[in-house]
Design a protein around this motif. Sequence first.
Motif, short mmCIF file in Angstrom:
data_model
loop_
_atom_site.label_atom_id
_atom_site.label_comp_id
_atom_site.label_asym_id
_atom_site.label_seq_id
_atom_site.Cartn_x
_atom_site.Cartn_y
_atom_site.Cartn_z
N UNK A 1 -19.15 -17.94 -14.98
CA UNK A 1 -19.36 -17.60 -13.57
C UNK A 1 -18.03 -17.26 -12.91
N UNK A 2 -16.98 -18.00 -13.23
CA UNK A 2 -15.65 -17.71 -12.69
C UNK A 2 -15.18 -16.32 -13.11
N UNK A 3 -15.41 -15.98 -14.37
CA UNK A 3 -15.04 -14.66 -14.85
C UNK A 3 -15.83 -13.56 -14.13
N UNK A 4 -17.10 -13.78 -13.92
CA UNK A 4 -17.91 -12.80 -13.19
C UNK A 4 -17.34 -12.57 -11.79
N UNK A 5 -16.90 -13.65 -11.15
CA UNK A 5 -16.31 -13.55 -9.82
C UNK A 5 -14.97 -12.81 -9.89
N UNK A 6 -14.13 -13.18 -10.84
CA UNK A 6 -12.81 -12.54 -10.97
C UNK A 6 -12.93 -11.05 -11.28
N UNK A 7 -13.99 -10.67 -12.01
CA UNK A 7 -14.23 -9.26 -12.34
C UNK A 7 -14.98 -8.54 -11.22
N UNK A 8 -15.23 -9.25 -10.13
CA UNK A 8 -15.90 -8.70 -8.95
C UNK A 8 -17.33 -8.22 -9.24
N UNK A 9 -17.97 -8.88 -10.22
CA UNK A 9 -19.37 -8.61 -10.48
C UNK A 9 -20.26 -9.37 -9.51
N UNK A 10 -19.73 -10.47 -9.00
CA UNK A 10 -20.47 -11.27 -8.03
C UNK A 10 -19.51 -11.67 -6.91
N UNK A 11 -20.10 -11.96 -5.76
CA UNK A 11 -19.29 -12.41 -4.63
C UNK A 11 -19.00 -13.91 -4.79
N UNK A 12 -18.12 -14.40 -3.96
CA UNK A 12 -17.82 -15.84 -4.00
C UNK A 12 -19.09 -16.65 -3.69
N UNK A 13 -19.83 -16.20 -2.71
CA UNK A 13 -21.06 -16.91 -2.33
C UNK A 13 -22.06 -16.92 -3.49
N UNK A 14 -22.22 -15.77 -4.14
CA UNK A 14 -23.14 -15.70 -5.28
C UNK A 14 -22.66 -16.63 -6.40
N UNK A 15 -21.35 -16.65 -6.63
CA UNK A 15 -20.79 -17.55 -7.64
C UNK A 15 -21.06 -19.00 -7.30
N UNK A 16 -20.85 -19.35 -6.03
CA UNK A 16 -21.11 -20.72 -5.60
C UNK A 16 -22.58 -21.10 -5.81
N UNK A 17 -23.47 -20.17 -5.49
CA UNK A 17 -24.90 -20.44 -5.68
C UNK A 17 -25.24 -20.58 -7.17
N UNK A 18 -24.62 -19.75 -8.01
CA UNK A 18 -24.85 -19.86 -9.44
C UNK A 18 -24.33 -21.20 -9.97
N UNK A 19 -23.16 -21.62 -9.48
CA UNK A 19 -22.61 -22.90 -9.91
C UNK A 19 -23.53 -24.06 -9.54
N UNK A 20 -24.11 -23.99 -8.36
CA UNK A 20 -25.06 -25.03 -7.95
C UNK A 20 -26.28 -25.01 -8.85
N UNK A 21 -26.72 -23.81 -9.20
CA UNK A 21 -27.91 -23.67 -10.05
C UNK A 21 -27.73 -24.24 -11.45
N UNK A 22 -26.52 -24.17 -12.00
CA UNK A 22 -26.30 -24.65 -13.36
C UNK A 22 -25.68 -26.05 -13.42
#
Length: 154
Positions: free
Chosen positions: A102-123
Amino acid sequence: MEERSISDVIEAYLKSILGDDPRIEIRRAEIADHFDVVPSQINYVIKTRFNLQNGYLVQSKRGGGGYIRIERVNLLDDDDVLQMLIANIGEAISEKDAAKIIKTLYEEKLISRREGDLMLVGVAKQTLNQANKQAEERLRARLLVALLTRLRYE
């Protein structure tokens, strides 16, 4: 002052060599000599810090003229890389490894910070709340694969 481990120092050194280049080729023994460590320490850094979850592909050739090639991958432009990432997750994944992806997806700008945070909560372990670790890791893998598959079609 924060003290950095030798693994952190080696990782920073390799990333500085990589710079803006898409790939580098190194000789494990030369890097080990440079830092006065055993070659297996270099293997450890490459295996844990330069893997697909962190946005890198690693290839190696053994033997006298052997090398280790570290290549930064652009997840957005390469559907094959997302496919490999999905395959790499397999049937189960730890919370720590899912967070790396998820961190890599955020760093590669595939997801926003908010989307990353939501994904982190989900997993997160607290969210999945399974009776045993294996069931939790299987559920986390299915969820992460579903999220990555959805990203491929956006």
